[in-house]
Design a protein around this motif. Structure first.
Motif, PDB file in Angstrom:
ATOM      1  N   HIS A 260      10.826  24.689 -67.742  1.00  0.00           N
ATOM      2  CA  HIS A 260      10.319  25.754 -68.610  1.00  0.00           C
ATOM      3  C   HIS A 260      11.214  26.709 -68.650  1.00  0.00           C
ATOM      4  CE1 HIS A 260       7.064  24.010 -66.715  1.00  0.00           C
ATOM      5  NE2 HIS A 260       8.009  23.386 -65.224  1.00  0.00           N
ATOM      6  N   LEU A 261      11.487  26.599 -69.805  1.00  0.00           N
ATOM      7  CA  LEU A 261      12.561  28.011 -71.348  1.00  0.00           C
ATOM      8  C   LEU A 261      11.180  29.259 -70.932  1.00  0.00           C
ATOM      9  CD1 LEU A 261      13.734  25.660 -73.124  1.00  0.00           C
ATOM     10  CD2 LEU A 261      14.916  26.389 -71.420  1.00  0.00           C
ATOM     11  N   THR A 262      11.901  30.201 -71.163  1.00  0.00           N
ATOM     12  CA  THR A 262      11.503  31.501 -71.514  1.00  0.00           C
ATOM     13  C   THR A 262      11.774  31.888 -72.786  1.00  0.00           C
ATOM     14  OG1 THR A 262      12.458  32.925 -69.752  1.00  0.00           O
ATOM     15  CG2 THR A 262      10.736  31.979 -69.644  1.00  0.00           C
ATOM     16  N   VAL A 263      11.413  32.151 -74.061  1.00  0.00           N
ATOM     17  CA  VAL A 263      11.865  32.507 -74.974  1.00  0.00           C
ATOM     18  C   VAL A 263      10.810  33.646 -75.387  1.00  0.00           C
ATOM     19  CG1 VAL A 263      11.545  31.926 -77.496  1.00  0.00           C
ATOM     20  CG2 VAL A 263      11.926  30.234 -76.257  1.00  0.00           C
TER      21      VAL A 263
ATOM     22  N   GLY B 119       9.799  36.173 -73.599  1.00  0.00           N
ATOM     23  CA  GLY B 119       9.604  36.255 -72.077  1.00  0.00           C
ATOM     24  C   GLY B 119       8.248  35.350 -72.541  1.00  0.00           C
ATOM     25  N   ILE B 120       7.897  34.915 -73.200  1.00  0.00           N
ATOM     26  CA  ILE B 120       6.989  34.157 -73.396  1.00  0.00           C
ATOM     27  C   ILE B 120       7.269  32.738 -72.915  1.00  0.00           C
ATOM     28  CG2 ILE B 120       5.397  32.899 -74.469  1.00  0.00           C
ATOM     29  CD1 ILE B 120       5.506  34.715 -77.223  1.00  0.00           C
ATOM     30  N   PRO B 121       7.203  31.865 -71.519  1.00  0.00           N
ATOM     31  CA  PRO B 121       6.961  30.823 -71.268  1.00  0.00           C
ATOM     32  C   PRO B 121       6.818  29.688 -71.711  1.00  0.00           C
ATOM     33  CG  PRO B 121       4.931  31.318 -70.528  1.00  0.00           C
ATOM     34  CD  PRO B 121       5.805  32.078 -71.388  1.00  0.00           C
ATOM     35  N   LEU B 122       7.706  28.199 -72.025  1.00  0.00           N
ATOM     36  CA  LEU B 122       7.816  27.645 -73.265  1.00  0.00           C
ATOM     37  C   LEU B 122       8.134  26.163 -71.639  1.00  0.00           C
ATOM     38  CD1 LEU B 122       7.633  26.192 -75.801  1.00  0.00           C
ATOM     39  CD2 LEU B 122      10.054  26.684 -76.039  1.00  0.00           C
ATOM     40  N   ALA B 123       6.918  25.877 -71.698  1.00  0.00           N
ATOM     41  CA  ALA B 123       7.019  24.143 -71.181  1.00  0.00           C
ATOM     42  C   ALA B 123       7.240  23.332 -71.719  1.00  0.00           C
ATOM     43  CB  ALA B 123       6.104  24.152 -70.128  1.00  0.00           C
TER      44      ALA B 123
END
Length: 156
Positions: free
Chosen positions: A51-54, A56-60
């Motif tokens: 689960h990445l955060t770009v 501050g937005i979580p990107l799953a």
């Protein structure tokens, strides 16, 4: 437990022997094809489960085909190791690598965000193109090349 005494030759000579041995091992097999194929499996396995955060937005990137990405990634890693230790199956492993990375495009998040896809295409292509060295092949002369007769002369 470990013998740290190398002897009179020293550590540099022992390291040179190890390097020379690895170079000989590497030349007798499709080393780079196996390395690219092995590396192709890593992003294909990694991206569906992280689960990445770009900004501050979580990107799953997890999908319902997470198990498919795991199977494809593990198979690519096994094919990469197979290319190193079983050179006889290089064409089969190369074609299987190419097919698996093409299947990973729709199944595993665009083939591991295109990293696994590109590395797999390169590894599979190298595996199919590799030919074992022949016994009568002479190592290339790294010195100056001889100029064939009639060339390089300004005879007029």
């Amino acid at each position: 437990m470990f013998d740290l005494h190398v002897g009179r030759r020293g550590v540099r000579a022992a390291a040179a022997d190890v390097r020379r041995g690895f170079r000989g091992w590497r030349r007798g097999r499709p080393f780079w094809a196996g390395l690219f194929t092995l590396a192709a499996g890593l992003p294909i396995i990694y991206f569906p489960y992280v689960h990445l955060t770009v900004a501050g937005i979580p990107l799953a990137l997890s999908t319902t085909a997470g198990a498919g990405a795991l199977i494809i990634g593990v198979l690519l890693m096994v094919l990469g190791i197979t290319l190193w230790f079983q050179q006889q199956v290089r064409v089969f492993a190369g074609i299987a690598t190419l097919l698996l990375v093409l299947v990973s495009f729709p199944v595993a998040n665009f083939g591991g965000l295109f990293l696994g896809l590109i590395w797999g295409l390169v590894g599979g292509s190298l595996a199919c193109a590799w030919a074992p060295p022949t016994a009568d092949a002479e190592p290339p002369n790294r010195g100056s090349a001889a100029v064939p007769a009639g060339e390089g002369s300004s005879g007029t």
